[in-house]
Write a protein that holds these residues in place. Structure first.
Motif, PDB file in Angstrom:
ATOM      1  N   PHE A   1       6.789  -1.058  15.516  1.00 42.58           N
ATOM      2  CA  PHE A   1       6.107  -0.430  14.383  1.00 42.58           C
ATOM      3  C   PHE A   1       4.934  -1.327  13.937  1.00 42.58           C
ATOM      4  O   PHE A   1       3.809  -0.862  13.763  1.00 42.58           O
ATOM      5  CB  PHE A   1       7.099  -0.234  13.224  1.00 42.58           C
ATOM      6  N   PHE A   2       5.198  -2.609  13.792  1.00 42.78           N
ATOM      7  CA  PHE A   2       4.143  -3.518  13.340  1.00 42.78           C
ATOM      8  C   PHE A   2       3.172  -3.847  14.482  1.00 42.78           C
ATOM      9  O   PHE A   2       1.977  -4.041  14.238  1.00 42.78           O
ATOM     10  CB  PHE A   2       4.748  -4.791  12.736  1.00 42.78           C
TER      11      PHE A   2
ATOM     12  N   ARG B   1      -6.094  -4.717  14.768  1.00 45.84           N
ATOM     13  CA  ARG B   1      -6.802  -5.899  14.243  1.00 45.84           C
ATOM     14  C   ARG B   1      -7.247  -6.753  15.439  1.00 45.84           C
ATOM     15  O   ARG B   1      -6.832  -7.882  15.622  1.00 45.84           O
ATOM     16  CB  ARG B   1      -5.873  -6.694  13.322  1.00 45.84           C
TER      17      ARG B   1
ATOM     18  N   GLY C   1       6.818   5.103   0.972  1.00 43.89           N
ATOM     19  CA  GLY C   1       6.908   5.007   2.439  1.00 43.89           C
ATOM     20  C   GLY C   1       8.283   4.578   2.923  1.00 43.89           C
ATOM     21  O   GLY C   1       8.445   4.236   4.092  1.00 43.89           O
TER      22      GLY C   1
ATOM     23  N   ALA D   1      12.146   2.457   2.811  1.00 40.27           N
ATOM     24  CA  ALA D   1      12.627   1.079   2.656  1.00 40.27           C
ATOM     25  C   ALA D   1      11.551   0.119   3.150  1.00 40.27           C
ATOM     26  O   ALA D   1      10.719   0.488   3.990  1.00 40.27           O
ATOM     27  CB  ALA D   1      13.898   0.897   3.480  1.00 40.27           C
ATOM     28  N   ASP D   2      11.569  -1.101   2.640  1.00 40.39           N
ATOM     29  CA  ASP D   2      10.592  -2.094   3.076  1.00 40.39           C
ATOM     30  C   ASP D   2      11.058  -2.658   4.426  1.00 40.39           C
ATOM     31  O   ASP D   2      12.015  -3.440   4.491  1.00 40.39           O
ATOM     32  CB  ASP D   2      10.493  -3.207   2.026  1.00 40.39           C
ATOM     33  N   ILE D   3      10.372  -2.245   5.480  1.00 41.15           N
ATOM     34  CA  ILE D   3      10.837  -2.601   6.833  1.00 41.15           C
ATOM     35  C   ILE D   3      10.833  -4.121   7.031  1.00 41.15           C
ATOM     36  O   ILE D   3      11.618  -4.663   7.791  1.00 41.15           O
ATOM     37  CB  ILE D   3       9.967  -1.896   7.903  1.00 41.15           C
ATOM     38  N   ARG D   4       9.952  -4.794   6.313  1.00 37.88           N
ATOM     39  CA  ARG D   4       9.891  -6.262   6.457  1.00 37.88           C
ATOM     40  C   ARG D   4      11.144  -6.944   5.916  1.00 37.88           C
ATOM     41  O   ARG D   4      11.419  -8.102   6.237  1.00 37.88           O
ATOM     42  CB  ARG D   4       8.657  -6.813   5.747  1.00 37.88           C
TER      43      ARG D   4
ATOM     44  N   GLY E   1      13.625   6.290   3.119  1.00 35.34           N
ATOM     45  CA  GLY E   1      14.264   6.087   1.816  1.00 35.34           C
ATOM     46  C   GLY E   1      13.491   6.761   0.688  1.00 35.34           C
ATOM     47  O   GLY E   1      14.074   7.119  -0.343  1.00 35.34           O
TER      48      GLY E   1
ATOM     49  N   ARG F   1       0.321  -1.475  14.725  1.00 37.46           N
ATOM     50  CA  ARG F   1      -0.693  -1.703  13.693  1.00 37.46           C
ATOM     51  C   ARG F   1      -1.484  -2.979  13.997  1.00 37.46           C
ATOM     52  O   ARG F   1      -2.676  -3.056  13.709  1.00 37.46           O
ATOM     53  CB  ARG F   1      -0.032  -1.760  12.323  1.00 37.46           C
TER      54      ARG F   1
ATOM     55  N   PRO G   1       0.797  -1.229   0.000  1.00 38.76           N
ATOM     56  CA  PRO G   1       0.000   0.000   0.000  1.00 38.76           C
ATOM     57  C   PRO G   1       0.835   1.287   0.000  1.00 38.76           C
ATOM     58  O   PRO G   1       0.289   2.350  -0.259  1.00 38.76           O
ATOM     59  CB  PRO G   1      -0.782  -0.101   1.314  1.00 38.76           C
ATOM     60  N   VAL G   2       2.160   1.236   0.291  1.00 38.70           N
ATOM     61  CA  VAL G   2       2.880   2.506   0.447  1.00 38.70           C
ATOM     62  C   VAL G   2       4.074   2.617  -0.496  1.00 38.70           C
ATOM     63  O   VAL G   2       4.906   3.489  -0.357  1.00 38.70           O
ATOM     64  CB  VAL G   2       3.327   2.744   1.924  1.00 38.70           C
TER      65      VAL G   2
ATOM     66  N   PRO H   1      11.871   9.331   9.133  1.00 39.81           N
ATOM     67  CA  PRO H   1      11.513   8.730  10.426  1.00 39.81           C
ATOM     68  C   PRO H   1      12.390   7.549  10.847  1.00 39.81           C
ATOM     69  O   PRO H   1      12.047   6.835  11.785  1.00 39.81           O
ATOM     70  CB  PRO H   1      10.073   8.275  10.195  1.00 39.81           C
ATOM     71  N   GLU H   2      13.518   7.343  10.181  1.00 37.16           N
ATOM     72  CA  GLU H   2      14.346   6.164  10.491  1.00 37.16           C
ATOM     73  C   GLU H   2      14.674   6.042  11.964  1.00 37.16           C
ATOM     74  O   GLU H   2      14.745   4.948  12.520  1.00 37.16           O
ATOM     75  CB  GLU H   2      15.647   6.205   9.678  1.00 37.16           C
TER      76      GLU H   2
ATOM     77  N   LEU I   1      12.740   3.894  14.022  1.00 39.65           N
ATOM     78  CA  LEU I   1      12.915   2.456  13.770  1.00 39.65           C
ATOM     79  C   LEU I   1      14.293   2.002  14.234  1.00 39.65           C
ATOM     80  O   LEU I   1      14.762   0.917  13.891  1.00 39.65           O
ATOM     81  CB  LEU I   1      12.755   2.161  12.277  1.00 39.65           C
TER      82      LEU I   1
HETATM   83  C1  LIG Z   1      21.314   1.143   3.637  1.00 39.16           C
HETATM   84  C2  LIG Z   1      19.935   1.337   4.094  1.00 39.16           C
HETATM   85  C3  LIG Z   1      19.359   2.468   3.400  1.00 39.16           C
HETATM   86  C4  LIG Z   1      18.229   3.051   3.637  1.00 39.16           C
HETATM   87  C5  LIG Z   1      17.397   2.866   4.737  1.00 39.16           C
HETATM   88  C6  LIG Z   1      16.198   3.455   4.699  1.00 39.16           C
HETATM   89  C7  LIG Z   1      15.424   3.368   5.875  1.00 39.16           C
HETATM   90  C8  LIG Z   1      13.963   3.537   5.677  1.00 39.16           C
HETATM   91  O1  LIG Z   1      13.436   4.022   4.721  1.00 39.16           O
HETATM   92  S1  LIG Z   1      13.146   2.908   6.963  1.00 39.16           S
HETATM   93  C9  LIG Z   1      11.468   3.177   6.550  1.00 39.16           C
HETATM   94  C10 LIG Z   1      11.111   4.586   6.811  1.00 39.16           C
HETATM   95  N1  LIG Z   1       9.724   4.761   6.593  1.00 39.16           N
HETATM   96  C11 LIG Z   1       8.862   4.809   7.581  1.00 39.16           C
HETATM   97  O2  LIG Z   1       9.186   4.746   8.723  1.00 39.16           O
HETATM   98  C12 LIG Z   1       7.441   4.988   7.163  1.00 39.16           C
HETATM   99  C13 LIG Z   1       6.607   3.937   7.791  1.00 39.16           C
HETATM  100  N2  LIG Z   1       5.222   4.042   7.388  1.00 39.16           N
HETATM  101  C14 LIG Z   1       4.385   4.969   7.859  1.00 39.16           C
HETATM  102  O3  LIG Z   1       4.717   5.847   8.589  1.00 39.16           O
HETATM  103  C15 LIG Z   1       2.967   4.834   7.445  1.00 39.16           C
HETATM  104  O4  LIG Z   1       2.743   3.518   7.090  1.00 39.16           O
HETATM  105  C16 LIG Z   1       2.550   5.752   6.267  1.00 39.16           C
HETATM  106  C17 LIG Z   1       3.471   5.585   5.095  1.00 39.16           C
HETATM  107  C18 LIG Z   1       2.552   7.206   6.735  1.00 39.16           C
HETATM  108  C19 LIG Z   1       1.116   5.371   5.821  1.00 39.16           C
HETATM  109  O5  LIG Z   1       0.278   5.419   6.946  1.00 39.16           O
HETATM  110  P1  LIG Z   1      -1.194   4.789   6.903  1.00 39.16           P
HETATM  111  O6  LIG Z   1      -1.851   5.199   5.658  1.00 39.16           O
HETATM  112  O7  LIG Z   1      -1.826   5.078   8.205  1.00 39.16           O
HETATM  113  O8  LIG Z   1      -0.993   3.217   6.750  1.00 39.16           O
HETATM  114  P2  LIG Z   1      -0.345   2.171   7.749  1.00 39.16           P
HETATM  115  O9  LIG Z   1      -1.428   1.430   8.416  1.00 39.16           O
HETATM  116  O10 LIG Z   1       0.666   2.795   8.601  1.00 39.16           O
HETATM  117  O11 LIG Z   1       0.425   1.228   6.740  1.00 39.16           O
HETATM  118  C20 LIG Z   1      -0.274   0.401   5.814  1.00 39.16           C
HETATM  119  C21 LIG Z   1       0.443  -0.911   5.722  1.00 39.16           C
HETATM  120  O12 LIG Z   1       1.712  -0.686   5.148  1.00 39.16           O
HETATM  121  C22 LIG Z   1       2.753  -1.200   5.983  1.00 39.16           C
HETATM  122  N3  LIG Z   1       3.919  -0.328   5.839  1.00 39.16           N
HETATM  123  C23 LIG Z   1       3.960   0.993   5.934  1.00 39.16           C
HETATM  124  N4  LIG Z   1       5.194   1.444   5.708  1.00 39.16           N
HETATM  125  C24 LIG Z   1       5.951   0.368   5.454  1.00 39.16           C
HETATM  126  C25 LIG Z   1       7.331   0.186   5.118  1.00 39.16           C
HETATM  127  N5  LIG Z   1       8.172   1.225   5.007  1.00 39.16           N
HETATM  128  N6  LIG Z   1       7.751  -1.057   4.944  1.00 39.16           N
HETATM  129  C26 LIG Z   1       6.931  -2.126   5.022  1.00 39.16           C
HETATM  130  N7  LIG Z   1       5.608  -2.017   5.335  1.00 39.16           N
HETATM  131  C27 LIG Z   1       5.143  -0.777   5.527  1.00 39.16           C
HETATM  132  C28 LIG Z   1       2.159  -1.128   7.376  1.00 39.16           C
HETATM  133  O13 LIG Z   1       2.804  -2.008   8.239  1.00 39.16           O
HETATM  134  C29 LIG Z   1       0.709  -1.507   7.093  1.00 39.16           C
HETATM  135  O14 LIG Z   1       0.636  -2.907   6.961  1.00 39.16           O
HETATM  136  P3  LIG Z   1       0.114  -3.824   8.180  1.00 39.16           P
HETATM  137  O15 LIG Z   1       0.006  -5.179   7.584  1.00 39.16           O
HETATM  138  O16 LIG Z   1      -1.187  -3.231   8.625  1.00 39.16           O
HETATM  139  O17 LIG Z   1       1.151  -3.762   9.256  1.00 39.16           O
END
Ligand SMILES: CC/C=C\C=C\CC(=O)SCCNC(=O)CCNC(=O)[C@H](O)C(C)(C)COP(=O)(O)OP(=O)(O)OC[C@H]1O[C@@H](n2cnc3c(N)ncnc32)[C@H](O)[C@@H]1OP(=O)(O)O
Length: 718
Positions: free
Chosen positions: A271-272, A279, A59, A61-64, A100, A275, A20-21, A122-123, A126
């Motif tokens: 973080f997870f 549920r 949104g 990097a993929d945190i998963r 990212g 959320r 979704p993001v 927001p890293e 995390l």
């Molecule tokens: C060498 C390494 C280099 C780079 C490193 C980079 C580091 C990063 O980028 S770390 C990630 C930074 N990003 C975040 O912290 C953003 C996290 N997400 C959010 O803040 C929110 O999800 C949102 C983007 C603002 C959207 O909010 P909302 O519309 O309320 O939806 P949610 O319920 O929060 O999310 C929906 C669904 O998506 C999953 N999800 C969101 N972001 C990520 C992500 N970055 N990776 C993987 N999954 C993500 C979230 O968990 C939800 O799923 P569920 O199944 O309900 O858990």
């Protein structure tokens, strides 16, 4: 994935596709690399736009993927190649550009955003730092102080603020991709020399050392023991003092210290977990996805003491019209003054406005006849609450949801006072109710799925993290807290001081140790409950003075209350304060004497107690109660308990919550320590490891995300 197509004749449009993001998973990164290569190699393409599908840029990097074997192209060279491109690259930002995602946008030559988008790094939340050049590019773009603020707090900014800071080049109300494509056409062929942020120097500052010293003090003070904010400051310092390439090396080094840390694991788990609590499910089969919440437009609050006032403010801030009822004229008058000023302060903080006429005040319960939902917040006294619920059942519409803000009393019993027990639930707020994020939604035996869903949804509307829990004494949070407090008292009896216990807990990461916290919230609160339960009898002598119902009991809190020491409000408690209402706790020689005399009177020989014992005794017993709560189905999963403790009780987020902490420490170790302490204190039955905890260990101590399987299936072998 990323989709590539040519639009408007000469613009290469790259669309990130990962709902979704649009997180930057390996396949998305590969898609970007391939698409950029195609765009740069296509002679017809003169400029490039990067956007995300479904109104979300990215949104991050993929945190998963963290903690797994990394595959796919790395982010840093990918962003470097975009920045080095000889055709203009424009980021078209809608929805979110986070982590990212923003780093990718910072590698582009221009950034155009929709006015409703949010941006941030927001890293740190995390347990990481923005390691795809974010710590090096952002300070070069917007200056060191502003970048320090964004990177160390992780806060999301609006497009308007981002434009003002200089992160964005343009903000639009229209279709962002269309605007970006048009813009990309307009800059075709222009020099990109001044558009590559990595070639910028940070704006010079006169006193860099004191700026970073201050920043370091601030982050250390804000999150005791959290390592990521410290690394963020160090990385930004590198941007301010080193050439870009060396700064990038430093960013990489610092990220390496964080990436596999326990704190990063804890924060990513959390973080997870946050959320997951949305549920919710109950043992009777009600669930978040099948239970329909009712609309709530008008709500009432009964009782305008501290909690009632906070709840009134929280409801009004959520846009509801509120009837605020207080039967004591003086209290009502005070509330009429206090509530508007709380609202005003909240509006200043949140930049909102609340219509003053959204709240009406009344001295009678009859005023709530037409509301959709009532929250009772009268004094914590069962007889009084019974009366209120009987009255509400008569006065309210038959379908009005009746909620109680009790912190420990029996929700089923209150429901039994009404004509529609299926419409009764607990809504347990935490003080101050308009500020604290946590709401325990307590379902009773007969609460309907719609009633639970409505309370959960209302909590969300108020900006709370709502956690559904079953009905038992103290629900989840206070039930666990009771065990923690008791151990702290026992430690004092055995030779510890409040200072020693608090220091251990504060060094662990709590904002306040148990005794400081008890002084803040008032010792009389628990005393009243213990008196009502017939426990607080200090006339008992000999061994029976320290035993109740066959179990060890410490009357220390009761004795302090008898001396009028209620904590901060009386200027004396476990510490002394300069005046009643004073905030600064000072060690109190009276208290130390009192403890010496108490121990002597009871023949207790003080011994040396170290920090490890304090932590194990206080935290493991709390954790053990958490397992018991899971076993009984009072909380559905460990994430619920962790959210309750982080949002309601100051458990340090970078330790993930008590249940995650147990997983980190190792369940076998928790069992072994509990057994040892139980042997030493056989009259403390709840030091015995709970059945679920033992079962998990017998099942090979599975990781926390598998605990629900063991809970569901009592005979599970996984
Ligand atoms: C060498 C390494 C280099 C780079 C490193 C980079 C580091 C990063 O980028 S770390 C990630 C930074 N990003 C975040 O912290 C953003 C996290 N997400 C959010 O803040 C929110 O999800 C949102 C983007 C603002 C959207 O909010 P909302 O519309 O309320 O939806 P949610 O319920 O929060 O999310 C929906 C669904 O998506 C999953 N999800 C969101 N972001 C990520 C992500 N970055 N990776 C993987 N999954 C993500 C979230 O968990 C939800 O799923 P569920 O199944 O309900 O858990």
């Amino acid at each position: 994935m990323a989709q590539y197509r040519r639009v408007s004749g000469s613009v290469g449009l790259i669309t990130l596709q990962n709902p979704p993001v649009n997180a930057l998973s390996a396949s998305v990164r590969q898609g970007i690399v391939d698409s950029v290569k195609r765009a740069l190699g296509d002679q017809k393409v003169k400029s490039v736009v990067i956007c995300g599908q479904n109104g979300v840029f990215c949104g991050g990097a993929d945190i998963r993927e963290f903690g797994r074997q990394m595959s796919g192209p790395p982010l840093v060279p990918m962003i470097h190649d975009i920045e080095a491109a000889n055709k203009p690259v424009v980021a078209a930002i809608e929805g979110s550009a986070l982590g990212g995602g923003l780093e990718l946008a910072l590698g582009c030559h221009y950034r155009i955003s929709h006015s409703k988008a949010k941006l941030g790094l927001p890293e740190v939340t995390l347990g990481l730092l923005p390691a795809a050049g974010g710590t090096q590019r952002l300070p070069r773009l917007i200056g060191v102080p502003a970048a320090l603020n964004l990177i160390t707090t992780g806060r999301h900014v609006t497009a308007a603020e981002a434009l003002q800071l200089g992160i964005l080049d343009h903000v639009t109300e229209h279709n962002t991709v269309d605007v970006a494509v048009k813009f990309a056409l307009s800059v075709t062929g222009e020099s990109l020399d001044g558009r590559r942020i990595s070639s910028f120097s940070c704006a010079p500052l006169s006193d860099l050392d004191s700026l970073f010293e201050e920043a370091m003090l601030k982050v250390r003070g804000a999150a005791r023991g959290a390592i990521a904010p410290v690394a963020c400051v160090q990385a930004v310092r590198a941007a301010a003092t080193l050439p870009y390439a060396q700064g990038m090396e430093r960013e990489k080094e610092l990220m390496a210290t964080l990436f596999h840390s326990g704190q990063a694991r804890a924060l990513q788990y959390f973080f997870f977990a946050q959320r997951a609590v949305g549920r919710w499910s109950t043992p009777s089969g009600a669930r978040w996805d099948t239970s329909q919440p009712r609309p709530v437009r008008k709500a009432a609050v009964i009782g305008l003491g501290t909690m009632g006032r906070g709840i009134t403010v929280a409801l009004a801030q959520a846009g509801l019209s509120v009837v605020a009822v207080e039967t004591h004229a003086k209290q009502l008058m005070e509330a009429k003054k206090a509530v508007p000023s709380m609202l005003k302060r909240g509006a200043v903080r949140g930049g909102t406005t609340i219509e003053p006429d959204s709240i009406t005040y009344s001295e009678t319960v009859q005023a709530v006849a037409d509301v959709d939902l009532v929250i009772e917040a009268v004094f914590e006294d069962m007889a009084l609450k019974e009366k209120v619920f009987q009255q509400l059942s008569i006065v309210c519409k038959p379908d009005t949801l009746l909620c109680t803000n009790t912190s420990s009393l029996d929700v089923d019993h209150l429901a039994s006072q009404t004509r529609h027990p299926e419409l009764v639930v607990g809504m347990h707020f935490f003080a101050p109710a308009h500020v604290m994020k946590l709401l325990e939604v307590v379902y009773g035996r007969r609460s309907s799925p719609a009633a639970v869903a409505t309370a959960m949804q209302l909590g969300k509307k108020m900006g709370k993290v709502s956690v559904a829990v079953g009905n038992c004494r103290g629900f989840a949070g206070n039930r666990m807290l009771k065990r923690y407090l008791e151990q702290a008292f026992f430690l004092l009896e055995e030779g510890a001081t409040p200072e020693l216990v608090d220091r251990a807990l504060e060094e662990f990461g709590f904002p306040m140790g148990v005794f400081r916290m008890s002084d803040l919230s008032g010792l009389d609160v628990g005393w009243r409950v213990r008196k009502a339960d017939g426990l607080a009898d200090t006339s008992l002598t000999g061994t029976s003075a320290r035993v109740r119902q066959g179990c060890r009991y410490s009357p220390l809190g009761d004795l302090l209350c008898e001396h009028g020491r209620f904590g901060q409000k009386t200027g004396r408690g476990w510490y002394q304060y300069d005046k009643p209402g004073g905030r600064v706790a000072k060690s109190d020689p009276w208290l130390h004497n009192f403890l010496d005399e108490y121990r002597a009177r009871h023949g207790l020989v003080p011994r040396c107690i170290d920090q490890q014992e304090v932590l194990e005794r206080c935290l493991f017993v709390l954790i053990n109660e958490g397992f018991q709560i899971l076993e009984e189905g009072i909380a559905a999963g460990p994430e619920d308990i962790d959210a309750i403790y982080v949002f309601g009780y100051g458990w340090p987020r970078h330790r993930g919550g008590p249940m995650f902490y147990a997983d980190m420490v190792g369940l076998e170790r928790v069992v072994e320590r509990l057994e040892r302490y139980h042997q030493a204190h056989p009259n403390v039955p709840y030091l015995q490891p709970s059945g679920l905890l033992r079962r998990l260990v017998a099942n090979g101590s599975p990781p926390i995300h598998k605990w629900r399987n063991v809970i569901k299936n009592r005979n599970s072998q996984l």
